[in-house]
Motif scaffolding. Structure first.
Motif, mmCIF file in Angstrom:
data_model
loop_
_atom_site.group_PDB
_atom_site.id
_atom_site.type_symbol
_atom_site.label_atom_id
_atom_site.label_comp_id
_atom_site.label_asym_id
_atom_site.label_seq_id
_atom_site.Cartn_x
_atom_site.Cartn_y
_atom_site.Cartn_z
ATOM 1 N N THR A 166 0.844 -1.194 0.000
ATOM 2 C CA THR A 166 0.000 0.000 0.000
ATOM 3 C C THR A 166 0.877 1.241 0.000
ATOM 4 N N ARG A 167 0.291 2.358 -0.394
ATOM 5 C CA ARG A 167 1.011 3.627 -0.325
ATOM 6 C C ARG A 167 1.132 4.043 1.137
ATOM 7 N N SER A 168 2.265 4.570 1.481
ATOM 8 C CA SER A 168 2.538 4.937 2.869
ATOM 9 C C SER A 168 1.811 6.221 3.239
ATOM 10 N N ARG A 169 1.296 6.269 4.451
ATOM 11 C CA ARG A 169 0.708 7.503 4.970
ATOM 12 C C ARG A 169 1.717 8.298 5.777
ATOM 13 N N SER A 170 2.688 7.612 6.366
ATOM 14 C CA SER A 170 3.629 8.297 7.242
ATOM 15 C C SER A 170 4.945 8.644 6.548
ATOM 16 N N ASN A 171 5.276 7.993 5.463
ATOM 17 C CA ASN A 171 6.547 8.198 4.792
ATOM 18 C C ASN A 171 6.297 8.550 3.333
ATOM 19 N N ARG A 172 5.740 9.731 3.120
ATOM 20 C CA ARG A 172 5.434 10.131 1.755
ATOM 21 C C ARG A 172 5.978 11.522 1.471
ATOM 22 N N PRO A 223 -3.444 0.928 -3.436
ATOM 23 C CA PRO A 223 -4.375 1.534 -2.475
ATOM 24 C C PRO A 223 -3.608 2.255 -1.371
ATOM 25 N N ASP A 224 -4.259 3.251 -0.793
ATOM 26 C CA ASP A 224 -3.671 3.983 0.313
ATOM 27 C C ASP A 224 -3.702 3.116 1.562
ATOM 28 N N ALA A 225 -2.728 3.263 2.413
ATOM 29 C CA ALA A 225 -2.683 2.476 3.653
ATOM 30 C C ALA A 225 -3.880 2.858 4.520
ATOM 31 N N PRO A 226 -4.440 1.913 5.233
ATOM 32 C CA PRO A 226 -5.598 2.236 6.076
ATOM 33 C C PRO A 226 -5.205 3.159 7.219
ATOM 34 N N THR A 227 -6.152 3.971 7.634
ATOM 35 C CA THR A 227 -5.901 4.862 8.756
ATOM 36 C C THR A 227 -6.001 4.090 10.053
ATOM 37 N N LYS A 228 -5.281 4.535 11.036
ATOM 38 C CA LYS A 228 -5.329 3.908 12.347
ATOM 39 C C LYS A 228 -6.245 4.751 13.226
ATOM 40 N N SER A 229 -7.452 4.270 13.418
ATOM 41 C CA SER A 229 -8.408 5.034 14.214
ATOM 42 C C SER A 229 -8.650 4.413 15.574
ATOM 43 N N HIS A 230 -8.215 3.186 15.781
ATOM 44 C CA HIS A 230 -8.446 2.519 17.055
ATOM 45 C C HIS A 230 -7.167 2.555 17.882
ATOM 46 N N TYR A 231 -7.249 3.183 19.012
ATOM 47 C CA TYR A 231 -6.095 3.315 19.870
ATOM 48 C C TYR A 231 -6.200 2.451 21.122
ATOM 49 N N TYR A 232 -7.296 1.762 21.303
ATOM 50 C CA TYR A 232 -7.524 0.998 22.512
ATOM 51 C C TYR A 232 -7.540 -0.486 22.181
ATOM 52 N N SER A 233 -7.267 -1.292 23.164
ATOM 53 C CA SER A 233 -7.149 -2.722 22.922
ATOM 54 C C SER A 233 -8.488 -3.376 22.578
ATOM 55 N N ASP A 234 -9.585 -2.791 23.031
ATOM 56 C CA ASP A 234 -10.877 -3.407 22.734
ATOM 57 C C ASP A 234 -11.475 -2.893 21.425
ATOM 58 N N GLN A 235 -10.711 -2.143 20.655
ATOM 59 C CA GLN A 235 -11.088 -1.664 19.321
ATOM 60 C C GLN A 235 -12.316 -0.760 19.325
ATOM 61 N N THR A 236 -12.536 -0.008 20.393
ATOM 62 C CA THR A 236 -13.638 0.937 20.428
ATOM 63 C C THR A 236 -13.089 2.328 20.675
#
Length: 87
Positions: A8-14, A62-75
């Motif tokens: 995927t295309r990088s979101r952090s190293n572009r 495709p663009d790399a997926p965004t990281k929206s979940h920061y918690y272990s229970d994925q909420t």
């Protein structure tokens, strides 16, 4: 079990579109080295149209997926303070 890696295309190293950064992350290489190699090969080779390849990869990868979940229970959790908490 091994995690399935996807190209995927990088979101952090572009710099422009994240194509070279995506290749570097996929193979575990340094992105600056991959960029230098890409430019040198594109410049010195008439059979390797670097700009065309980059644009096609930008469109097809495709663009790399965004990281929206920061918690272990994925909420998502609301951390906004309420007005009732104020003294």
């Amino acid at each position: 079990m091994a995690k399935n890696k996807k190209l995927t295309r990088s979101r952090s190293n572009r710099l422009i579109g994240g194509v070279i950064g995506g290749f570097a992350e996929y193979f575990g290489w340094d992105a600056t080295l991959v960029r230098v190699i890409f430019v040198v090969v594109s410049f010195f080779s008439t059979a390797f149209p670097g700009i065309l390849v980059y644009i096609l990869a930008w469109i097809l990868m495709p663009d790399a997926p965004t990281k929206s979940h920061y918690y272990s229970d994925q909420t998502r959790k609301d951390v906004t303070p309420d007005d009732t908490d104020r003294p």
